[in-house]
Design an enzyme around this catalytic site. Sequence first.
Site, PDB file in Angstrom:
ATOM      1  N   GLU A 129      -6.888   0.662  -3.161  1.00 58.25           N
ATOM      2  CA  GLU A 129      -5.891   0.168  -4.133  1.00 58.25           C
ATOM      3  C   GLU A 129      -4.493   0.077  -3.528  1.00 58.25           C
ATOM      4  O   GLU A 129      -3.503   0.477  -4.140  1.00 58.25           O
ATOM      5  CB  GLU A 129      -5.937   1.009  -5.423  1.00 58.25           C
ATOM      6  CG  GLU A 129      -7.303   0.849  -6.069  1.00 58.25           C
ATOM      7  CD  GLU A 129      -7.382   1.252  -7.526  1.00 58.25           C
ATOM      8  OE1 GLU A 129      -6.342   1.282  -8.203  1.00 58.25           O
ATOM      9  OE2 GLU A 129      -8.511   1.519  -7.973  1.00 58.25           O
ATOM     10  N   THR A 156      -3.094   0.392   0.654  1.00 57.45           N
ATOM     11  CA  THR A 156      -2.968   1.513   1.597  1.00 57.45           C
ATOM     12  C   THR A 156      -1.616   2.202   1.372  1.00 57.45           C
ATOM     13  O   THR A 156      -0.734   1.649   0.714  1.00 57.45           O
ATOM     14  CB  THR A 156      -3.022   1.014   3.054  1.00 57.45           C
ATOM     15  OG1 THR A 156      -1.864   0.200   3.286  1.00 57.45           O
ATOM     16  CG2 THR A 156      -4.295   0.209   3.337  1.00 57.45           C
ATOM     17  N   GLY A 192      -7.125  -8.342   2.711  1.00 59.35           N
ATOM     18  CA  GLY A 192      -7.094  -6.958   2.249  1.00 59.35           C
ATOM     19  C   GLY A 192      -5.719  -6.639   1.691  1.00 59.35           C
ATOM     20  O   GLY A 192      -5.421  -6.927   0.527  1.00 59.35           O
TER      21      GLY A 192
END
Length: 390
Positions: free
Chosen positions: A370, A372, A139
């Site tokens: 897009e 954190t 992520g």
Amino acid sequence: MTDRAPQPVDRQLPTEESRDLLALVREIAQREIRPRAAEEEDSGRFPREVFTLLSESGLLGLPYDGAFGGGDQPYEVYLQVLEELAAARLTVGLGVSVHSLACHGLAGYGSKEQQSAHLPAMLGGGLLGAYCLSEPAAGSDAASLTTKAVRDGEDWIITGTKAWITHGGVADFYTVLARTGAEGPKGITAFLVPGDAQGLSAAVPEKKMGMKGSPTAQLHFDGVRVPDSRRIGEEGQGFTIALAALDAGRLGIAACAIGVAQAALDEALSYARDRKQFGHPIADFQGLRFMLADMATKIEAGRALYLAAARLRDAGKPFARQAAMAKLFCTDAAMAVTTDAVQVLGGYGYTADFPVERLMREAKVLQIVEGTNQIQRMVIARHLAGPETR
Ligand SMILES: Cc1cc2nc3c(=O)[nH]c(=O)nc-3n(C[C@H](O)[C@H](O)[C@H](O)COP(=O)(O)OP(=O)(O)OC[C@H]3O[C@@H](n4cnc5c(N)ncnc54)[C@H](O)[C@@H]3O)c2cc1C
């Protein structure tokens, strides 16, 4: 919910053409998007036909080259369009921003042949795009992605799972970042994958807190074959392409956040003027007046910040630091403003009879997507203090 349309925002726009464009967008938003937002967000219906209408109206390729079907608009205009769309419904505003993100790689790094072959349909031919960087185990640390693309003659075979893909399962094309070389950012390559490619399938969309009309799904690539002519840029250039798209995309998220915040302020003001307690409209009470003043100030400051970054980009100057600042500030502002809007409406703010609780749930996702807001702070700090040495 209040039925009256919010007052137009007092905007600085560079040309007569851009003023007409914003008027058109407001008209479409009031007629086609805003009236259905609450019901369709509740039922989780994705408004595909709205994106078709936006494409037909020339609004899906605004910041791109007119020679390839784009709208030739500067970012300062495109972002204000996004703001208006997001104020009407975040699923639409964010959807347009993600579509634009998905076009960024090919428009910026594709060959002239690739651009002529694909961009007109992507920018104004009714197609909808998606951007595939995140994975279940990659992520914030996106450079650790493991979806593989292996060369097979003139083709590449893509295998792996992408996660959290906005428009996953409904998009017509996917910009996909896959590993073609060694570990780390330099082993990643970008590809343009058609939505109907064999071996590509989408999982059941995630059950989200908000933006339920926008499908977010895992995508499985089970030996998806794409020709080398669909590789974007050089082998190993993919992460650079992905980050360049995100710099621009973050400005889109910032503009969407200000749209959501503005919609919440408009609702709060309208309610505070109507609602009476202690024999007076609650808008008379200083405790609420100061809250409304702070909300409006955060919105104006956020708008000014994203526009300053956009104008740097339009002038061809570096803007990555300012884009990260705008994303961080505007999305935090949207969270604060929407939460305060619920407070202004009291008990009714906490019900689905008014849109502010939905706007509050929608604002939350903007602090996450897009990059954190922790990652935005890391980006800003690196620009200020250089890379970490530990
Ligand atoms: C609705 C939705 C739509 C999305 N759409 C897309 C899309 O279209 N395409 C796509 O590619 N991705 C998409 N994403 C994925 C999104 O970009 C990721 O969720 C985001 O980058 C964070 O990754 P993660 O969820 O794995 O969280 P993690 O990276 O696991 O982070 C968890 C927490 O740890 C914090 N953290 C992580 N590393 C650090 C660090 N070094 N320092 C401080 N804090 C840290 C994070 O800030 C966060 O608070 C979407 C996500 C959502 C929720």
